[in-house]
Design a protein around this motif. Structure first.
Motif, PDB file in Angstrom:
ATOM      1  N   LEU A  60       0.828  -1.209   0.000  1.00  0.00           N
ATOM      2  CA  LEU A  60       0.000   0.000   0.000  1.00  0.00           C
ATOM      3  C   LEU A  60       0.862   1.258   0.000  1.00  0.00           C
ATOM      4  CD1 LEU A  60      -2.649   1.568   0.289  1.00  0.00           C
ATOM      5  CD2 LEU A  60      -2.511   1.183   2.775  1.00  0.00           C
ATOM      6  N   ALA A  61       1.859   1.299   0.878  1.00  0.00           N
ATOM      7  CA  ALA A  61       2.717   2.482   0.955  1.00  0.00           C
ATOM      8  C   ALA A  61       3.393   2.752  -0.385  1.00  0.00           C
ATOM      9  CB  ALA A  61       3.754   2.298   2.060  1.00  0.00           C
ATOM     10  N   VAL A  62       3.925   1.703  -1.003  1.00  0.00           N
ATOM     11  CA  VAL A  62       4.616   1.885  -2.280  1.00  0.00           C
ATOM     12  C   VAL A  62       3.630   2.279  -3.370  1.00  0.00           C
ATOM     13  CG1 VAL A  62       6.001   0.730  -4.051  1.00  0.00           C
ATOM     14  CG2 VAL A  62       6.512   0.368  -1.624  1.00  0.00           C
ATOM     15  N   ARG A  63       2.465   1.657  -3.380  1.00  0.00           N
ATOM     16  CA  ARG A  63       1.464   2.002  -4.398  1.00  0.00           C
ATOM     17  C   ARG A  63       1.063   3.474  -4.294  1.00  0.00           C
ATOM     18  NH1 ARG A  63      -1.832  -1.649  -3.215  1.00  0.00           N
ATOM     19  NH2 ARG A  63      -3.453  -0.521  -2.072  1.00  0.00           N
ATOM     20  N   LEU A  64       0.876   3.970  -3.074  1.00  0.00           N
ATOM     21  CA  LEU A  64       0.513   5.377  -2.899  1.00  0.00           C
ATOM     22  C   LEU A  64       1.661   6.296  -3.315  1.00  0.00           C
ATOM     23  CD1 LEU A  64      -1.325   5.127   0.538  1.00  0.00           C
ATOM     24  CD2 LEU A  64      -2.376   5.458  -1.709  1.00  0.00           C
ATOM     25  N   ALA A  65       2.887   5.898  -2.964  1.00  0.00           N
ATOM     26  CA  ALA A  65       4.050   6.696  -3.346  1.00  0.00           C
ATOM     27  C   ALA A  65       4.192   6.763  -4.865  1.00  0.00           C
ATOM     28  CB  ALA A  65       5.313   6.108  -2.718  1.00  0.00           C
ATOM     29  N   VAL A  66       4.060   5.627  -5.505  1.00  0.00           N
ATOM     30  CA  VAL A  66       4.153   5.586  -6.968  1.00  0.00           C
ATOM     31  C   VAL A  66       3.065   6.459  -7.590  1.00  0.00           C
ATOM     32  CG1 VAL A  66       3.804   4.083  -8.968  1.00  0.00           C
ATOM     33  CG2 VAL A  66       5.317   3.360  -7.097  1.00  0.00           C
ATOM     34  N   GLY A  67       1.872   6.415  -6.994  1.00  0.00           N
ATOM     35  CA  GLY A  67       0.766   7.195  -7.526  1.00  0.00           C
ATOM     36  C   GLY A  67       1.032   8.685  -7.521  1.00  0.00           C
ATOM     37  N   VAL A  68       1.665   9.183  -6.457  1.00  0.00           N
ATOM     38  CA  VAL A  68       1.938  10.627  -6.404  1.00  0.00           C
ATOM     39  C   VAL A  68       3.182  10.995  -7.208  1.00  0.00           C
ATOM     40  CG1 VAL A  68       3.281  10.602  -4.251  1.00  0.00           C
ATOM     41  CG2 VAL A  68       1.979  12.624  -4.864  1.00  0.00           C
ATOM     42  N   LEU A  69       4.226  10.174  -7.147  1.00  0.00           N
ATOM     43  CA  LEU A  69       5.466  10.510  -7.848  1.00  0.00           C
ATOM     44  C   LEU A  69       5.321  10.400  -9.359  1.00  0.00           C
ATOM     45  CD1 LEU A  69       7.997   8.721  -5.481  1.00  0.00           C
ATOM     46  CD2 LEU A  69       7.585  11.195  -5.677  1.00  0.00           C
ATOM     47  N   GLY A 129       9.766  -2.282  -4.142  1.00  0.00           N
ATOM     48  CA  GLY A 129       8.707  -2.429  -3.156  1.00  0.00           C
ATOM     49  C   GLY A 129       8.001  -3.765  -3.268  1.00  0.00           C
ATOM     50  N   ALA A 130       7.781  -4.214  -4.497  1.00  0.00           N
ATOM     51  CA  ALA A 130       7.134  -5.516  -4.695  1.00  0.00           C
ATOM     52  C   ALA A 130       8.005  -6.648  -4.151  1.00  0.00           C
ATOM     53  CB  ALA A 130       6.844  -5.730  -6.179  1.00  0.00           C
ATOM     54  N   LEU A 131       9.331  -6.524  -4.312  1.00  0.00           N
ATOM     55  CA  LEU A 131      10.235  -7.546  -3.780  1.00  0.00           C
ATOM     56  C   LEU A 131      10.164  -7.607  -2.261  1.00  0.00           C
ATOM     57  CD1 LEU A 131      13.371  -7.015  -6.035  1.00  0.00           C
ATOM     58  CD2 LEU A 131      11.878  -9.026  -6.004  1.00  0.00           C
ATOM     59  N   LEU A 132      10.158  -6.452  -1.595  1.00  0.00           N
ATOM     60  CA  LEU A 132      10.068  -6.468  -0.135  1.00  0.00           C
ATOM     61  C   LEU A 132       8.734  -7.046   0.319  1.00  0.00           C
ATOM     62  CD1 LEU A 132      11.133  -5.879   2.662  1.00  0.00           C
ATOM     63  CD2 LEU A 132      10.288  -3.522   2.422  1.00  0.00           C
ATOM     64  N   ALA A 133       7.653  -6.636  -0.316  1.00  0.00           N
ATOM     65  CA  ALA A 133       6.350  -7.178   0.058  1.00  0.00           C
ATOM     66  C   ALA A 133       6.327  -8.701  -0.096  1.00  0.00           C
ATOM     67  CB  ALA A 133       5.248  -6.537  -0.787  1.00  0.00           C
ATOM     68  N   ALA A 134       6.902  -9.207  -1.182  1.00  0.00           N
ATOM     69  CA  ALA A 134       6.933 -10.651  -1.403  1.00  0.00           C
ATOM     70  C   ALA A 134       7.764 -11.368  -0.349  1.00  0.00           C
ATOM     71  CB  ALA A 134       7.475 -10.947  -2.797  1.00  0.00           C
ATOM     72  N   MET A 135       8.919 -10.796   0.013  1.00  0.00           N
ATOM     73  CA  MET A 135       9.772 -11.432   1.020  1.00  0.00           C
ATOM     74  C   MET A 135       9.103 -11.427   2.389  1.00  0.00           C
ATOM     75  SD  MET A 135      12.336 -12.747  -0.409  1.00  0.00           S
ATOM     76  CE  MET A 135      13.075 -13.233   1.147  1.00  0.00           C
TER      77      MET A 135
END
Length: 218
Positions: A21-30, A113-119
């Motif tokens: 969620l955090a990464v998705r929101l960050a990507v959305g604004v950046l 971010g996806a890699l960290l979420a998966a790990m």
């Protein structure tokens, strides 16, 4: 209502979904940032916005690889070689292709971010791995990834002239996990910025130096 560990309600743990969620929101604004602003200073940091987001991607990948070995080292990090592009810049072990522009940089952030979420999602909760602030568990690495994402997106967004206000519940979970000493009762996002030396909190001096508690809570 206080959200401190000592006096407040017990919140749910920080999870892989929180990282995502955090990464998705960050990507959305950046993703909406103007292309000409990336060489400007990122908030209160001495880094520019490109360096800051590239550093964030490195943080997320760094946390994910600590959990990767079958027996993670407890006395030092997994030995990826770190370097710097300039003496006052952030250390990194991956960099985004400049030719790909900000769009490519944001993709690198999203991938890390996806890699960290998966790990975090696939690593047993009893696993422990090294961190300079204390040996941590998958939830701890998830929380560190969340905080890195929230505050460095704040830095970059400030430099790029973008609005950024992450969800209170997400901030509260990260605060409770990593900053159990933080005062309760105030807005969780403001408190997280205060805890990381980025904002004033009424009634509490801004910390000149800050450090989170990455060790497991139980």
């Amino acid at each position: 209502m206080s959200r401190s560990l000592e006096t407040g309600p017990v919140l749910s743990p920080v999870t892989a979904d929180d990282v995502a969620l955090a990464v998705r929101l960050a990507v959305g604004v950046l993703r909406d940032a103007p292309p000409q602003g990336w060489d400007g200073k990122a908030g209160s940091l001495e880094w520019d916005c490109w360096e800051t987001v590239e550093h964030l991607a490195n943080d997320l990948l760094y946390y994910s690889v600590q959990l990767g070995p079958q027996s993670p080292p407890l006395d030092t990090h997994v030995p990826f070689a770190l370097t710097q592009k300039r003496p006052d810049g952030p250390a990194y072990f991956l960099c985004a292709e400049r030719a790909a522009g900000p769009v490519g940089l944001v993709q690198v952030l999203e991938a890390c971010g996806a890699l960290l979420a998966a790990m975090v999602r696939t690593t047993p909760p009893q696993v422990r791995a090294h961190h300079a602030s204390g040996v941590s568990d998958p939830e701890g690495f998830a929380a560190m990834g969340v905080v890195e994402t929230l505050v460095h997106t704040h830095d970059a967004a400030e430099g790029l002239g973008l609005a950024w206000a992450p969800p209170s519940a997400l901030c509260s979970r990260a605060l409770t996990r990593l900053f159990p000493q933080a005062p309760g009762g105030a807005d969780p996002w403001l408190t997280l910025l205060w805890a990381t030396g980025r904002a004033d909190l009424p009634g509490h001096p801004r910390p000149a130096m800050w450090r989170w508690h990455s060790t497991p809570r139980s």
